[in-house]
Design a protein around this motif. Structure first.
Motif, PDB file in Angstrom:
ATOM      1  N   TYR A   1       0.897  -1.156   0.000  1.00  9.95           N
ATOM      2  CA  TYR A   1       0.000   0.000   0.000  1.00  9.95           C
ATOM      3  C   TYR A   1       0.934   1.204   0.000  1.00  9.95           C
ATOM      4  O   TYR A   1       1.939   1.208   0.727  1.00  9.95           O
ATOM      5  CB  TYR A   1      -0.936   0.012   1.224  1.00  9.95           C
ATOM      6  N   PRO A   2       0.643   2.227  -0.829  1.00  7.40           N
ATOM      7  CA  PRO A   2       1.627   3.298  -1.001  1.00  7.40           C
ATOM      8  C   PRO A   2       1.877   4.126   0.261  1.00  7.40           C
ATOM      9  O   PRO A   2       0.958   4.376   1.041  1.00  7.40           O
ATOM     10  CB  PRO A   2       1.013   4.181  -2.099  1.00  7.40           C
TER      11      PRO A   2
ATOM     12  N   GLU B   1      -2.361  -1.893   4.210  1.00  6.40           N
ATOM     13  CA  GLU B   1      -1.157  -2.671   4.510  1.00  6.40           C
ATOM     14  C   GLU B   1      -1.484  -4.040   5.099  1.00  6.40           C
ATOM     15  O   GLU B   1      -0.742  -5.008   4.900  1.00  6.40           O
ATOM     16  CB  GLU B   1      -0.262  -1.897   5.488  1.00  6.40           C
TER      17      GLU B   1
ATOM     18  N   HIS C   1      -9.644  20.413  -3.539  1.00  4.71           N
ATOM     19  CA  HIS C   1      -9.766  20.497  -2.071  1.00  4.71           C
ATOM     20  C   HIS C   1      -9.817  21.962  -1.628  1.00  4.71           C
ATOM     21  O   HIS C   1     -10.495  22.305  -0.670  1.00  4.71           O
ATOM     22  CB  HIS C   1      -8.574  19.825  -1.372  1.00  4.71           C
TER      23      HIS C   1
ATOM     24  N   CYS D   1      -3.700  14.805   0.893  1.00  5.69           N
ATOM     25  CA  CYS D   1      -3.406  16.186   0.480  1.00  5.69           C
ATOM     26  C   CYS D   1      -4.295  17.164   1.236  1.00  5.69           C
ATOM     27  O   CYS D   1      -3.882  18.261   1.603  1.00  5.69           O
ATOM     28  CB  CYS D   1      -3.654  16.348  -1.014  1.00  5.69           C
ATOM     29  N   HIS D   2      -5.553  16.734   1.483  1.00  5.38           N
ATOM     30  CA  HIS D   2      -6.520  17.619   2.134  1.00  5.38           C
ATOM     31  C   HIS D   2      -6.159  17.931   3.588  1.00  5.38           C
ATOM     32  O   HIS D   2      -6.757  18.819   4.186  1.00  5.38           O
ATOM     33  CB  HIS D   2      -7.925  17.005   2.065  1.00  5.38           C
TER      34      HIS D   2
ATOM     35  N   ASP E   1     -10.634   9.723  -0.737  1.00  2.00           N
ATOM     36  CA  ASP E   1     -11.278   8.505  -1.265  1.00  2.00           C
ATOM     37  C   ASP E   1     -10.405   7.258  -1.087  1.00  2.00           C
ATOM     38  O   ASP E   1     -10.910   6.172  -0.818  1.00  2.00           O
ATOM     39  CB  ASP E   1     -11.732   8.662  -2.723  1.00  2.00           C
ATOM     40  N   SER E   2      -9.080   7.398  -1.209  1.00  2.40           N
ATOM     41  CA  SER E   2      -8.225   6.227  -0.991  1.00  2.40           C
ATOM     42  C   SER E   2      -8.294   5.806   0.478  1.00  2.40           C
ATOM     43  O   SER E   2      -8.392   4.613   0.800  1.00  2.40           O
ATOM     44  CB  SER E   2      -6.776   6.547  -1.383  1.00  2.40           C
ATOM     45  N   THR E   3      -8.295   6.794   1.348  1.00  2.00           N
ATOM     46  CA  THR E   3      -8.370   6.515   2.785  1.00  2.00           C
ATOM     47  C   THR E   3      -9.700   5.865   3.163  1.00  2.00           C
ATOM     48  O   THR E   3      -9.759   5.020   4.059  1.00  2.00           O
ATOM     49  CB  THR E   3      -8.167   7.827   3.577  1.00  2.00           C
TER      50      THR E   3
ATOM     51  N   ASN F   1     -11.067  12.843  -5.128  1.00  2.00           N
ATOM     52  CA  ASN F   1     -10.301  13.386  -6.263  1.00  2.00           C
ATOM     53  C   ASN F   1      -9.877  12.292  -7.239  1.00  2.00           C
ATOM     54  O   ASN F   1      -9.073  12.505  -8.138  1.00  2.00           O
ATOM     55  CB  ASN F   1      -9.078  14.182  -5.775  1.00  2.00           C
TER      56      ASN F   1
ATOM     57  N   THR G   1      -8.049   9.573  -6.949  1.00  2.00           N
ATOM     58  CA  THR G   1      -6.698   9.001  -6.907  1.00  2.00           C
ATOM     59  C   THR G   1      -6.160   9.046  -5.485  1.00  2.00           C
ATOM     60  O   THR G   1      -6.757   9.680  -4.608  1.00  2.00           O
ATOM     61  CB  THR G   1      -5.753   9.786  -7.851  1.00  2.00           C
TER      62      THR G   1
ATOM     63  N   ALA H   1      -3.650  10.814  -4.107  1.00  2.00           N
ATOM     64  CA  ALA H   1      -2.825  11.910  -4.633  1.00  2.00           C
ATOM     65  C   ALA H   1      -1.526  12.082  -3.867  1.00  2.00           C
ATOM     66  O   ALA H   1      -0.455  12.205  -4.454  1.00  2.00           O
ATOM     67  CB  ALA H   1      -3.624  13.205  -4.621  1.00  2.00           C
ATOM     68  N   MET H   2      -1.616  12.060  -2.562  1.00  2.00           N
ATOM     69  CA  MET H   2      -0.471  12.470  -1.762  1.00  2.00           C
ATOM     70  C   MET H   2       0.775  11.614  -1.987  1.00  2.00           C
ATOM     71  O   MET H   2       1.901  12.080  -1.886  1.00  2.00           O
ATOM     72  CB  MET H   2      -0.830  12.435  -0.287  1.00  2.00           C
TER      73      MET H   2
HETATM   74  C1  TPP Z   1      -1.037   3.748   7.450  1.00  2.00           C
HETATM   75  C2  TPP Z   1      -0.574   4.679   6.393  1.00  2.00           C
HETATM   76  N1  TPP Z   1      -0.346   4.199   5.166  1.00  2.00           N
HETATM   77  C3  TPP Z   1       0.073   5.024   4.183  1.00  2.00           C
HETATM   78  C4  TPP Z   1       0.254   6.348   4.422  1.00  2.00           C
HETATM   79  C5  TPP Z   1       0.763   7.267   3.344  1.00  2.00           C
HETATM   80  N2  TPP Z   1      -0.310   8.144   2.855  1.00  2.00           N
HETATM   81  C6  TPP Z   1      -0.388   9.437   3.224  1.00  2.00           C
HETATM   82  S1  TPP Z   1      -1.737  10.158   2.584  1.00  2.00           S
HETATM   83  C7  TPP Z   1      -2.214   8.782   1.793  1.00  2.00           C
HETATM   84  C8  TPP Z   1      -3.429   8.620   0.933  1.00  2.00           C
HETATM   85  C9  TPP Z   1      -4.128   9.785   0.622  1.00  2.00           C
HETATM   86  O1  TPP Z   1      -5.056   9.508  -0.389  1.00  2.00           O
HETATM   87  P1  TPP Z   1      -6.517  10.042  -0.269  1.00  2.00           P
HETATM   88  O2  TPP Z   1      -7.137   9.594   0.980  1.00  2.00           O
HETATM   89  O3  TPP Z   1      -7.257   9.670  -1.502  1.00  2.00           O
HETATM   90  O4  TPP Z   1      -6.289  11.610  -0.193  1.00  2.00           O
HETATM   91  P2  TPP Z   1      -5.590  12.580  -1.290  1.00  2.00           P
HETATM   92  O5  TPP Z   1      -4.142  12.685  -0.950  1.00  2.00           O
HETATM   93  O6  TPP Z   1      -5.831  11.985  -2.634  1.00  2.00           O
HETATM   94  O7  TPP Z   1      -6.264  13.896  -1.122  1.00  2.00           O
HETATM   95  C10 TPP Z   1      -1.327   7.772   2.026  1.00  2.00           C
HETATM   96  C11 TPP Z   1      -1.454   6.450   1.432  1.00  2.00           C
HETATM   97  C12 TPP Z   1       0.012   6.807   5.740  1.00  2.00           C
HETATM   98  N3  TPP Z   1       0.198   8.086   6.092  1.00  2.00           N
HETATM   99  N4  TPP Z   1      -0.409   5.966   6.679  1.00  2.00           N
END
Ligand code: TPP
Length: 624
Positions: free
Chosen positions: A39-40, A69, A382, A405-406, A448-450, A476, A478, A480-481
């Motif tokens: 997971y990124p 993860e 955002h 990012c938000h 959305d990823s969260t 958004n 994706t 993004a962060m």
């Molecule tokens: C447990 C954990 N895994 C991975 C990350 C790394 N990380 C930081 S923000 C993020 C995802 C953000 O994506 P999203 O929720 O779509 O918000 P966006 O950045 O697109 O606005 C991730 C994977 C983290 N902080 N904590």
């Protein structure tokens, strides 16, 4: 990209300048790794970038970004007990999410072998904390190998894979931010001919794989035996080594980045300590350490973050009745931050004030760089969302941020997000804040990823326990962060086009009654919907949608006939009320000393989301 992909599959030996994350992928290929999951999260996403550079059809292993993860660990484990060498990688705090599964791994007979690659982040360069995951390695009886540079990443992964396969146990390869991103020339071996036998080998006779009741004791004994085998390996592996300076007074016990920084700090010193550099940092090779202690009158334990090695070394000295003076952390500052060369210089000087030469400072005056506070990109949806939502809330209302990012919405001028914890925590924290609270609305933000990663349980809890909060789902399209990875709602996974798992359908399926959707560039409408949603009974969700404009603009630029767009400010109309700078805050605006505002055309993407924020309508698209 193609060049990198070719390099990663090159048959003959070669040398190349690579970052640690790329060296790792070559090691995976050479070791015959068959399944890789992740997971990124920084500092590891470039591992996936290197994997992506190998065309899908030529990739010798399966790779996926899983939804989080924990799931990634489970997929890798499932593959490994079916006979495939597997690897999971993620960032430091990812291990907290994976922990419930991860801590069981050492109990299991992992017949294919499994390497857990951790991207720890001393210095909290891109994390909420500096957690030292060696603690979780100890807790779970899992060996840890820790490289210091890309060359060692390559060698140590291969060692970890061999050890894991030999004893059917999980092995951690602990990388840190510096090691992931450092660049150096690495000598790679040729690619062995690897024939994969993909026959599914899962067999309960290799188990049992059900760790319940009395089975747990047998499994724990097995994990401890494996750990002893790892210690025997650690006693005479080449990856633990002594740098002998013929000094019988001073010795340093260290590992990873602190070792490199120490070598830097020692440059030119007349008396250099002997160094025992550990590559296996758990379990500690007791005999090797004992011998090193016995040969020196004073030993400094130099380790980044926590005092784990120090405690172990002191207990070895006690058990062995040694009188060596052992010096560990001197003060709380020694526990904090990355062990860069400057930091190590300071740390060593506290122990041995006269050992090092005065630190050479770069005397050339570097030009002062302007401060660049973190901010949302030009055109970020955002920003429009925060701008509109701020207008819909009272000053006393409570806003809960999440990770993404938000998160940057907490900064001025929006100041949306007053608490932050970890991924997916906002609905839960918001629910607690809504208890005994009729006077202050509670709003949680989430990406959305969260939502798919760790957000769902908090959302389900809010539905289940009828918490009166409003969730703003910042969609958004994706992740993004961390560099635009796909997630279940994007219609694409790492390998293929897939069916979308739409956020709205999930919410409806969970029984959320009040769901609103709006494009965040429709700022007035978003404001009205939020005003309505906070009045709803119980839990409500506003899906605040706009594609990530960084990703969108990059894609547009690659298209034929792309013409950049801009906005401009009509100086004759602008009455210098500064709403664009003070309330909307796009970084493309520059406010001059005379009060005039100008668009930075290098930054502006012409999205026009700012146009509605100008009360005098002075902002307009620039006609090309
Ligand atoms: C447990 C954990 N895994 C991975 C990350 C790394 N990380 C930081 S923000 C993020 C995802 C953000 O994506 P999203 O929720 O779509 O918000 P966006 O950045 O697109 O606005 C991730 C994977 C983290 N902080 N904590």
């Amino acid at each position: 990209m193609k060049l990198m992909g070719d390099m990663l599959l090159r048959k003959e030996p070669f040398e190349e300048i690579v970052i640690g994350n790329t060296a790792l992928v070559r090691a995976m290929v050479e070791s015959g790794t068959r399944v890789v999951t992740s997971y990124p999260g920084s500092p590891t996403p470039e591992i996936a970038t290197a994997i992506q550079s190998i065309p899908k059809g030529d990739r010798p292993f399966y790779f996926e970004f899983s939804t989080n993860e924990k799931v990634a660990t489970e997929v890798a484990y499932g593959a490994a007990v079916n006979g495939h060498l597997s690897t999971v990688f993620f960032k430091s705090v990812g291990l907290n999410v994976a922990a419930d599964t991860f801590v069981q791994l050492s109990l299991m007979n992992i017949i294919g072998g499994m390497v857990v690659v951790l991207g720890d982040d001393p210095g909290a360069n891109s994390s909420q904390n500096e957690q030292d995951n060696r603690h979780l390695a100890r807790l779970s009886y899992t060996p840890v190998l820790e490289p210091a540079n890309p060359g060692e990443v390559y060698l140590f992964y291969k060692e970890a894979a061999t050890l894991s396969r030999l004893h059917h146990m999980p092995v951690i390869l602990r990388l840190t931010t510096h090691v992931c991103h450092a660049k150096e020339k690495v000598a790679f071996e040729g690619l062995p001919d690897i024939g994969f036998d993909d026959t599914p080998r899962f067999d309960v006779r290799n188990g049992p794989y059900i760790p319940l009741t009395t089975e747990v004791f047998a499994k724990k004994r097995r994990a401890l035996q494996n750990l002893a085998a790892a210690e025997a390996y650690a006693e005479d592996t080449f990856i633990n080594r002594v740098v002998d300076h013929g000094n019988d007074r001073h010795g340093v016990l260290t590992m990873g980045l602190p070792f490199l920084s120490l070598m830097d700090a020692l440059e030119g010193a007349e008396t250099k300590p002997d160094i025992l550099k550990l590559g296996v940092v758990h379990p500690i090779p007791r005999s090797l350490v004992k011998e090193f202690l016995a040969c020196h009158r004073e030993v400094k334990v130099l380790e980044e973050l926590d005092d784990i090695l120090e405690k172990e070394v002191k207990s070895i000295a006690y058990d062995e009745g040694l009188t060596t003076r052992i010096v560990g952390k001197a003060d709380p500052e020694d526990w904090v931050g990355e062990y860069t060369a400057d930091k190590v210089y300071t740390v060593i000087s506290k122990t041995w004030p006269d050992l090092l030469l005065p630190r050479k400072r770069n005397t050339r005056q570097a030009p002062a760089t302007p401060a660049r506070p973190a901010q949302l990109c030009p055109g970020c949806g955002h920003r429009s969302a925060f701008y509109a939502i701020k207008n819909a809330l009272a000053e006393t209302d409570i806003t809960v941020a999440d990770i993404g990012c938000h998160t940057l919405g907490y900064l001025p001028p929006y100041e949306m997000g007053q608490l932050l914890m970890c991924m997916g925590a906002s609905p839960g924290m918001g629910s607690g804040l809504a208890l005994f609270n009729d006077s202050r609305k509670v709003m949680a933000f989430m990406g959305d990823s969260t939502f798919f990663h760790a957000g769902l349980p908090g959302v389900v809890n809010a539905v289940f326990n009828q918490h009166a909060i409003t969730l703003i789902l910042m969609e958004n399209g994706t992740t993004a962060m961390t560099g635009h990875q796909d997630h279940p709602a994007t219609g694409q996974n790492f390998n293929d086009v897939t069916e979308k798992v739409p956020v709205r359908s999930v919410l409806e399926g969970l029984g959320v009654e009040h769901i609103y959707e709006v494009d965040t560039y429709q700022q007035k409408k978003l404001q009205e919907l939020v005003e309505k949603a906070v009045q709803d009974d119980g839990f409500s969700v506003v899906i605040a949608r706009h594609p990530c404009m960084l990703k969108f603009t990059r894609e547009q630029r690659r298209k034929k006939g792309y013409r950049p767009r801009r906005v401009s400010i009509d100086q004759a109309v602008c009455d210098r009320n500064h709403a664009c700078v003070a309330e909307f805050g796009c970084p493309t605006f520059t406010r001059h000393e005379d009060g005039s505002v100008e668009i930075n055309t290098d930054l502006c993407i012409g999205d026009g989301s700012c146009i509605q924020t100008c009360p005098t309508t002075a902002i307009a698209p620039l006609k090309s």
